[in-house]
Enzyme design. Structure first.
Site, mmCIF file in Angstrom:
data_model
loop_
_atom_site.group_PDB
_atom_site.id
_atom_site.type_symbol
_atom_site.label_atom_id
_atom_site.label_comp_id
_atom_site.label_asym_id
_atom_site.label_seq_id
_atom_site.Cartn_x
_atom_site.Cartn_y
_atom_site.Cartn_z
ATOM 1 N N GLY A 67 66.849 79.975 43.514
ATOM 2 C CA GLY A 67 66.487 80.409 44.857
ATOM 3 C C GLY A 67 67.246 81.649 45.285
ATOM 4 N N ALA A 68 67.277 81.899 46.613
ATOM 5 C CA ALA A 68 67.811 83.159 47.161
ATOM 6 C C ALA A 68 67.144 84.316 46.417
ATOM 7 C CB ALA A 68 69.334 83.220 47.071
ATOM 8 N N ASP A 113 70.895 88.102 32.839
ATOM 9 C CA ASP A 113 71.744 87.045 32.279
ATOM 10 C C ASP A 113 71.501 86.988 30.770
ATOM 11 O OD1 ASP A 113 72.764 85.618 34.888
ATOM 12 O OD2 ASP A 113 70.641 86.021 35.198
ATOM 13 N N GLY A 169 64.077 90.898 41.510
ATOM 14 C CA GLY A 169 64.273 90.557 40.092
ATOM 15 C C GLY A 169 63.522 89.274 39.747
ATOM 16 N N HIS A 170 63.712 88.243 40.587
ATOM 17 C CA HIS A 170 62.992 86.982 40.354
ATOM 18 C C HIS A 170 61.484 87.212 40.427
ATOM 19 C CE1 HIS A 170 66.849 85.389 42.258
ATOM 20 N NE2 HIS A 170 66.830 84.746 41.115
ATOM 21 N N GLY A 210 65.400 86.588 32.817
ATOM 22 C CA GLY A 210 65.815 87.966 33.068
ATOM 23 C C GLY A 210 66.970 88.384 32.173
ATOM 24 N N SER A 216 71.403 87.208 43.440
ATOM 25 C CA SER A 216 71.472 86.414 44.670
ATOM 26 C C SER A 216 72.858 86.527 45.296
ATOM 27 C CB SER A 216 71.163 84.946 44.363
ATOM 28 O OG SER A 216 69.917 84.847 43.728
HETATM 29 P P1 AMP Z 1 69.020 82.690 39.022
HETATM 30 O O1 AMP Z 1 68.278 82.319 40.254
HETATM 31 O O2 AMP Z 1 70.151 83.614 39.257
HETATM 32 O O3 AMP Z 1 69.362 81.495 38.182
HETATM 33 O O4 AMP Z 1 68.003 83.533 38.142
HETATM 34 C C1 AMP Z 1 66.746 83.034 37.786
HETATM 35 C C2 AMP Z 1 66.122 83.949 36.769
HETATM 36 O O5 AMP Z 1 65.973 85.256 37.330
HETATM 37 C C3 AMP Z 1 66.995 84.116 35.515
HETATM 38 O O6 AMP Z 1 66.169 84.159 34.359
HETATM 39 C C4 AMP Z 1 67.675 85.433 35.772
HETATM 40 O O7 AMP Z 1 68.075 86.096 34.588
HETATM 41 C C5 AMP Z 1 66.562 86.206 36.468
HETATM 42 N N1 AMP Z 1 67.127 87.319 37.224
HETATM 43 C C6 AMP Z 1 68.200 87.295 38.064
HETATM 44 N N2 AMP Z 1 68.481 88.531 38.517
HETATM 45 C C7 AMP Z 1 67.561 89.358 37.948
HETATM 46 C C8 AMP Z 1 67.325 90.772 38.012
HETATM 47 N N3 AMP Z 1 68.090 91.573 38.740
HETATM 48 N N4 AMP Z 1 66.292 91.279 37.296
HETATM 49 C C9 AMP Z 1 65.507 90.472 36.545
HETATM 50 N N5 AMP Z 1 65.679 89.129 36.436
HETATM 51 C C10 AMP Z 1 66.694 88.585 37.127
#
Ligand code: AMP
Length: 272
Positions: A28-29, A148, A33-34, A145, A184
């Site tokens: 979330g948040a 990570d 990118g998401h 993404g 986030s």
């Molecule tokens: P998270 O909510 O941080 O667990 O991220 C969820 C998914 O979004 C993961 O696969 C992350 O790698 C991807 N993600 C987070 N930040 C970015 C970004 N800036 N650009 C592309 N994908 C992202």
């Protein structure tokens, strides 16, 4: 947009799909990118299911878990705007029924390096939540993404070992206009810090032009002087996450983690 909370509703949702399903796990948040992951999966012809689940098992730092931004109403609005097919918002019990721990493991040293080293237990949490999600959802594809990068490798290993029918996708990092990787956690940075943090991507690009231990040291010094406390900055082999041995090769990335205003920032750049 269909909003699902329970395992049962998720399972009946799966019975009524007209297209193959892609899964985008998130905590979330949401930011662009998401959303870029969702849009790419849609363009690839999938119905997309996004999860919003802050997985406590992957937080090695209780304060980080407590302070992790929670913005579900805004997240739903953003997802609706880009015509996301469905959102899954499980609680802890729906994912880890009876708090069980499955004996899931991947045979790779990658999980112990860098993020694994500095965040003990983090990848165990990532592996267990991905296993539970994949096992329940059984999507045709999953999108992650590059932001990570190490998590991508771990997710790919989980898929290869336990869910070989799932297509794995890794997409490029979305950045703010100053180059800062969207995250986030950026919501907790002051405007001043966001400006300072632009130096990270700047300097990663500099190293990528001429990768060398000498340049790594110079760049580390600059980043430190900007007020960012470096946890690691290294050139690694993407397959193994072994540190660079000085021999130029393909499949390398520069990886970074550090703290600014007490917020942990990570970034990376694949050297092509
Ligand atoms: P998270 O909510 O941080 O667990 O991220 C969820 C998914 O979004 C993961 O696969 C992350 O790698 C991807 N993600 C987070 N930040 C970015 C970004 N800036 N650009 C592309 N994908 C992202």
């Amino acid at each position: 947009m269909i909003v699902l909370f329970s395992r049962d509703s998720l399972l009946s949702y799966k019975q009524n799909l007209n297209k193959p399903l892609a899964f985008v796990p998130t905590m979330g948040a949401l930011h662009d990118g998401h959303l870029s992951l969702v849009e790419k999966a849609q363009n690839d012809g999938f119905e997309v299911l996004v999860s919003l689940f802050i997985n406590p098992r992957q937080f090695n730092n209780p304060e980080d878990l407590l302070k992790y931004p929670k913005t579900i109403p805004q997240d739903l609005e953003l997802l609706k705007r880009i015509k996301t097919h469905a959102v899954f918002i499980p609680d802890y019990q729906a994912i880890y029924q009876n708090n069980q721990t499955n004996e899931i493991f991947i045979d790779s040293e990658i999980q112990h390096k860098f993020e694994g080293h500095y965040r003990p237990g983090h990848f165990n949490g990532v592996i267990s939540v991905l296993y539970e999600f994949f096992n329940l959802i059984r999507p045709q594809a999953a999108y992650f993404g590059q932001k990570d990068l190490q998590q991508c490798s771990i997710a790919h290993l989980v898929i290869k070992k336990y869910f070989s029918n799932i297509e794995f996708h890794r997409l490029e990092t979305k950045r703010e206009s100053n180059g800062l990787a969207m995250s986030s956690r950026n919501a907790r940075l002051s405007l001043r810090a966001k400006n300072i943090a632009a130096i990270i991507f700047d300097q990663l690009q500099l190293i990528s032009k001429q990768p060398s231990t000498h340049n790594l040291h110079l760049v580390a010094k600059k980043i430190n002087e900007a007020g960012i406390e470096i946890e690691y900055l290294d050139i690694i082999d993407i397959q193994t996450f072994d540190s660079w041995n000085g021999i130029p090769s393909k499949n390398q990335a520069i990886i970074f983690a550090g703290y600014l205003e007490g917020i942990r920032l990570i970034d990376n750049l694949i050297i092509s």
